[in-house]
Motif scaffolding. Sequence first.
Motif, PDB file in Angstrom:
ATOM      1  N   GLU A  17     -24.233   7.590  44.509  1.00  0.00           N
ATOM      2  CA  GLU A  17     -24.616   8.453  45.628  1.00  0.00           C
ATOM      3  C   GLU A  17     -23.655   9.623  45.793  1.00  0.00           C
ATOM      4  N   LEU A  18     -23.250  10.195  44.675  1.00  0.00           N
ATOM      5  CA  LEU A  18     -22.430  11.405  44.700  1.00  0.00           C
ATOM      6  C   LEU A  18     -23.335  12.632  44.672  1.00  0.00           C
ATOM      7  N   SER A  19     -23.038  13.593  45.487  1.00  0.00           N
ATOM      8  CA  SER A  19     -23.798  14.845  45.507  1.00  0.00           C
ATOM      9  C   SER A  19     -23.338  15.713  44.351  1.00  0.00           C
ATOM     10  N   PHE A  22     -15.026   8.524  39.359  1.00  0.00           N
ATOM     11  CA  PHE A  22     -15.159   9.736  40.171  1.00  0.00           C
ATOM     12  C   PHE A  22     -15.375   9.386  41.642  1.00  0.00           C
ATOM     13  N   ALA A  23     -16.208   8.388  41.895  1.00  0.00           N
ATOM     14  CA  ALA A  23     -16.455   7.986  43.277  1.00  0.00           C
ATOM     15  C   ALA A  23     -15.173   7.482  43.930  1.00  0.00           C
ATOM     16  N   ALA A  24     -14.388   6.701  43.186  1.00  0.00           N
ATOM     17  CA  ALA A  24     -13.128   6.184  43.728  1.00  0.00           C
ATOM     18  C   ALA A  24     -12.169   7.319  44.062  1.00  0.00           C
ATOM     19  N   LEU A  25     -12.124   8.330  43.217  1.00  0.00           N
ATOM     20  CA  LEU A  25     -11.254   9.478  43.453  1.00  0.00           C
ATOM     21  C   LEU A  25     -11.685  10.270  44.681  1.00  0.00           C
ATOM     22  N   LEU A  26     -12.940  10.654  44.700  1.00  0.00           N
ATOM     23  CA  LEU A  26     -13.416  11.582  45.718  1.00  0.00           C
ATOM     24  C   LEU A  26     -13.556  10.944  47.093  1.00  0.00           C
ATOM     25  N   ARG A  27     -13.687   9.621  47.135  1.00  0.00           N
ATOM     26  CA  ARG A  27     -13.860   8.929  48.418  1.00  0.00           C
ATOM     27  C   ARG A  27     -12.596   8.213  48.882  1.00  0.00           C
ATOM     28  N   ARG A  41     -28.062  13.639  46.265  1.00  0.00           N
ATOM     29  CA  ARG A  41     -28.563  14.664  47.182  1.00  0.00           C
ATOM     30  C   ARG A  41     -28.369  16.043  46.564  1.00  0.00           C
ATOM     31  N   ILE A  42     -29.401  16.836  46.556  1.00  0.00           N
ATOM     32  CA  ILE A  42     -29.268  18.236  46.148  1.00  0.00           C
ATOM     33  C   ILE A  42     -28.727  18.974  47.358  1.00  0.00           C
ATOM     34  N   GLU A  48     -21.131  23.400  50.278  1.00  0.00           N
ATOM     35  CA  GLU A  48     -20.015  22.823  51.023  1.00  0.00           C
ATOM     36  C   GLU A  48     -20.113  21.300  51.108  1.00  0.00           C
ATOM     37  N   LEU A  49     -21.255  20.717  50.729  1.00  0.00           N
ATOM     38  CA  LEU A  49     -21.431  19.271  50.792  1.00  0.00           C
ATOM     39  C   LEU A  49     -21.379  18.614  49.419  1.00  0.00           C
ATOM     40  N   VAL A  50     -21.132  19.381  48.403  1.00  0.00           N
ATOM     41  CA  VAL A  50     -21.157  18.861  47.043  1.00  0.00           C
ATOM     42  C   VAL A  50     -19.897  18.064  46.736  1.00  0.00           C
ATOM     43  N   ASP A  51     -20.061  16.919  46.062  1.00  0.00           N
ATOM     44  CA  ASP A  51     -18.927  16.124  45.609  1.00  0.00           C
ATOM     45  C   ASP A  51     -18.475  16.544  44.209  1.00  0.00           C
ATOM     46  N   LEU A  52     -19.434  16.792  43.330  1.00  0.00           N
ATOM     47  CA  LEU A  52     -19.106  17.053  41.932  1.00  0.00           C
ATOM     48  C   LEU A  52     -19.984  18.175  41.400  1.00  0.00           C
ATOM     49  N   CYS A  53     -19.360  19.152  40.758  1.00  0.00           N
ATOM     50  CA  CYS A  53     -20.088  20.231  40.096  1.00  0.00           C
ATOM     51  C   CYS A  53     -19.965  20.044  38.591  1.00  0.00           C
ATOM     52  N   PHE A  54     -21.029  20.345  37.873  1.00  0.00           N
ATOM     53  CA  PHE A  54     -20.943  20.220  36.429  1.00  0.00           C
ATOM     54  C   PHE A  54     -21.555  21.422  35.752  1.00  0.00           C
ATOM     55  N   LEU A  55     -21.105  21.638  34.531  1.00  0.00           N
ATOM     56  CA  LEU A  55     -21.627  22.702  33.695  1.00  0.00           C
ATOM     57  C   LEU A  55     -22.000  22.085  32.364  1.00  0.00           C
TER      58      LEU A  55
END
Length: 241
Positions: A209-211, A156-161, A3-4, A8-15
């Motif tokens: 399904e990580l934002s 990452f999904a396991a961590l964030l959820r 999801r774009i 405030e709804l973002v799970d992961l930010c990248f650069l």
Amino acid sequence: CVRIAQPELVDLCFLLAMPSEELEKEEQDDDDDIGLVIWPSARTMLRWLTGGATAGSAPEVVGKTLLELGAGTGFLAKGLIEAGVGRIFAFEGSAAALENMRKEMQALEGRICPMYWNWEESTELPADVPLEEVDLVIGTDLVYLGTAEAELAAAFAALLRSDRAKKGLRALVLLCDRPPGGEQFLPNPRPDSGSRAVDRFLGQLAVQELSVRELRLPEDMEVPDLSDYRERLDRARGETL
């Protein structure tokens, strides 16, 4: 699908950053265990997170508790602690690199906590990690030739959820956008050789399904002229179908 989302709804930010020719040569010339090398993105992440007003969209990390994936030498963790971060759980999946980090970080024992986690062996976070204390998950140079992007995205999904995670826990990663190809020469050639590791990782985040949200680095940090994020995301999603 990914999801774009609103920030405030973002799970992961990248650069995304591209190493200079000098740093690329340094990578090619170094025969050490990859966990014993200070990689380009770790330098850039440290500079960005500790750059003050010049860091732009960098989050505030002073006094925070962080969890770093692929901590390697401990370079980034040490630099962040010296800049005021409260505590860092520094995970490494190479036994040799972990032993080296423990030796090098002895003076910061209690503030830097080197720990073993190889997400290619298990995507489940070690049970002894007080995830409820972690304010931000970070990682640099986590994808490159031959990496297990599916397992990394699952980690990452396991961590964030996790039920133990703070509400709204997010991840911040900085990745080198390296040229594609080379996987055909690995002991177990992969069918998607020729694609970019970064794009494969984005595709696997879509599977989980990580934002995700792309942040921009300051202009002086050698950000290449990349295609639009949505175009890259669509391409990454297509490669996972």
